[in-house]
Design a protein around this motif. Sequence first.
Motif, short mmCIF file in Angstrom:
data_model
loop_
_atom_site.label_atom_id
_atom_site.label_comp_id
_atom_site.label_asym_id
_atom_site.label_seq_id
_atom_site.Cartn_x
_atom_site.Cartn_y
_atom_site.Cartn_z
N UNK A 12 0.89 -1.09 0.05
CA UNK A 12 0.13 0.15 0.05
C UNK A 12 0.79 1.39 0.00
N UNK A 13 0.90 1.81 -1.13
CA UNK A 13 1.79 3.11 -1.28
C UNK A 13 1.14 4.06 -2.18
N UNK A 14 0.93 5.42 -1.88
CA UNK A 14 0.40 6.25 -2.89
C UNK A 14 1.24 7.12 -3.46
N UNK A 15 2.51 6.90 -3.29
CA UNK A 15 3.62 7.80 -4.19
C UNK A 15 3.88 6.81 -5.47
N UNK A 16 3.27 7.10 -6.62
CA UNK A 16 3.41 6.31 -7.91
C UNK A 16 4.77 5.98 -8.16
N UNK A 17 5.62 6.87 -8.37
CA UNK A 17 7.02 6.43 -8.67
C UNK A 17 7.58 5.38 -7.73
N UNK A 18 7.61 5.61 -6.51
CA UNK A 18 8.27 4.90 -5.57
C UNK A 18 7.42 3.42 -5.70
N UNK A 19 6.03 3.42 -5.69
CA UNK A 19 5.20 2.40 -5.69
C UNK A 19 5.48 1.32 -6.90
N UNK A 20 5.69 2.22 -8.18
CA UNK A 20 6.05 0.81 -9.22
C UNK A 20 7.27 0.47 -9.07
N UNK A 21 8.32 1.22 -8.62
CA UNK A 21 9.72 0.50 -8.29
C UNK A 21 9.72 -0.36 -7.51
N UNK A 22 9.29 -0.15 -6.22
CA UNK A 22 9.27 -1.29 -5.32
C UNK A 22 8.38 -2.59 -5.72
N UNK A 23 6.94 -2.34 -6.05
CA UNK A 23 6.22 -3.32 -6.68
C UNK A 23 6.87 -4.20 -7.83
N UNK A 24 7.57 -3.40 -8.76
CA UNK A 24 8.26 -4.29 -9.99
C UNK A 24 9.50 -5.06 -9.38
N UNK A 25 10.17 -4.55 -8.36
CA UNK A 25 11.21 -5.16 -7.95
C UNK A 25 10.94 -6.45 -6.98
N UNK A 26 10.11 -6.14 -6.18
CA UNK A 26 9.59 -7.13 -5.46
C UNK A 26 8.97 -8.21 -6.26
N UNK A 27 8.17 -7.98 -7.34
CA UNK A 27 7.82 -9.07 -8.44
C UNK A 27 9.14 -9.83 -9.13
N UNK A 28 10.04 -9.21 -9.46
CA UNK A 28 11.40 -9.88 -10.08
C UNK A 28 11.90 -10.46 -8.84
N UNK A 29 11.81 -10.38 -7.51
CA UNK A 29 12.22 -11.32 -6.89
C UNK A 29 11.43 -12.59 -6.25
N UNK A 30 10.30 -12.79 -6.86
CA UNK A 30 9.40 -14.03 -6.76
C UNK A 30 8.32 -13.73 -6.10
N UNK A 31 7.99 -12.50 -5.66
CA UNK A 31 6.93 -12.20 -4.86
C UNK A 31 5.53 -11.95 -5.64
N UNK A 32 4.42 -12.41 -5.24
CA UNK A 32 3.07 -11.88 -5.87
C UNK A 32 2.72 -10.64 -4.98
N UNK A 33 2.52 -9.55 -5.91
CA UNK A 33 2.28 -8.35 -5.26
C UNK A 33 1.06 -7.68 -5.73
N UNK A 34 0.17 -7.27 -4.75
CA UNK A 34 -1.09 -6.51 -5.15
C UNK A 34 -0.78 -5.13 -4.57
N UNK A 35 -0.72 -4.28 -5.71
CA UNK A 35 -0.41 -2.88 -5.27
C UNK A 35 -1.61 -1.83 -5.05
N UNK A 36 -2.06 -1.46 -4.10
CA UNK A 36 -2.77 -0.61 -3.88
C UNK A 36 -2.52 0.95 -3.54
N UNK A 37 -3.36 1.74 -4.20
CA UNK A 37 -2.86 3.32 -4.21
C UNK A 37 -3.21 4.10 -2.86
#
Length: 226
Positions: A9-34
């Motif tokens: 859960x992160x409302x800052x779009x740039x940080x949210x996208x970077x963190x979400x994408x990086x977690x996915x690349x590390x094998x996590x399933x991520x549901x990103x809520x804004x």
Amino acid sequence: MESITILYVEDELSLGKITSDTLKKNGFNVIWAKDGSEALEVILNSKIDIGVIDIMMPKLDGFNLVIEIRKKNNLLPILFLTARVLTEDVIKGFEIGGNDYLKKPFSIEELIIRIKELVKRNKISNPLNTYQIGKYIFNYTKMEITLKDQKISLTHRENEIIKCLYLKANEIVNRKEILIDLWGNDSYYNGRSLDVFITKIRKYFSEDPSITIKNIRGLGYKLIVS
């Protein structure tokens, strides 16, 4: 290791996208809520393993979001992300049900370590396969559900059906799959038996109006916890 599903859960779009994408690349399933309101909808409709939640958000901030989550689920690990450094904010986070916190800016490596540790700790602390369903506690190993001082012992098939419904909460559980898994075939008579079990299970959870087990015509059943 089984893939971990994260509610991020992160409302800052740039940080949210970077963190979400990086977690996915590390094998996590991520549901990103804004925002917090969107996150609450995810909690009600998805099965997740951990919440990674920013405190400062619009609509519903991280503190109030976790207060709402804890009304539904006391077992979900919660990791707060915060730019705040005040001790009282950290204390408040723990008091309302947070399990850990990480100050911004953070390294993705440390975030991943903390996520894995919290999920691992939660599984170790739950060796009896105990799950919260609304106001009830479902103990799969002991084959029982409890509500306050009320305890209901389950048969093997009741136990398996409840776990199957819980693991796919808010999703359709295929009727034929249940019958083949638990009865060995999907004959008419076994289907009637399953209907009886579903009726009994509904009665077991009848003290909590937020719990519904719906018949989905032609498909199966859906456990809904609102």
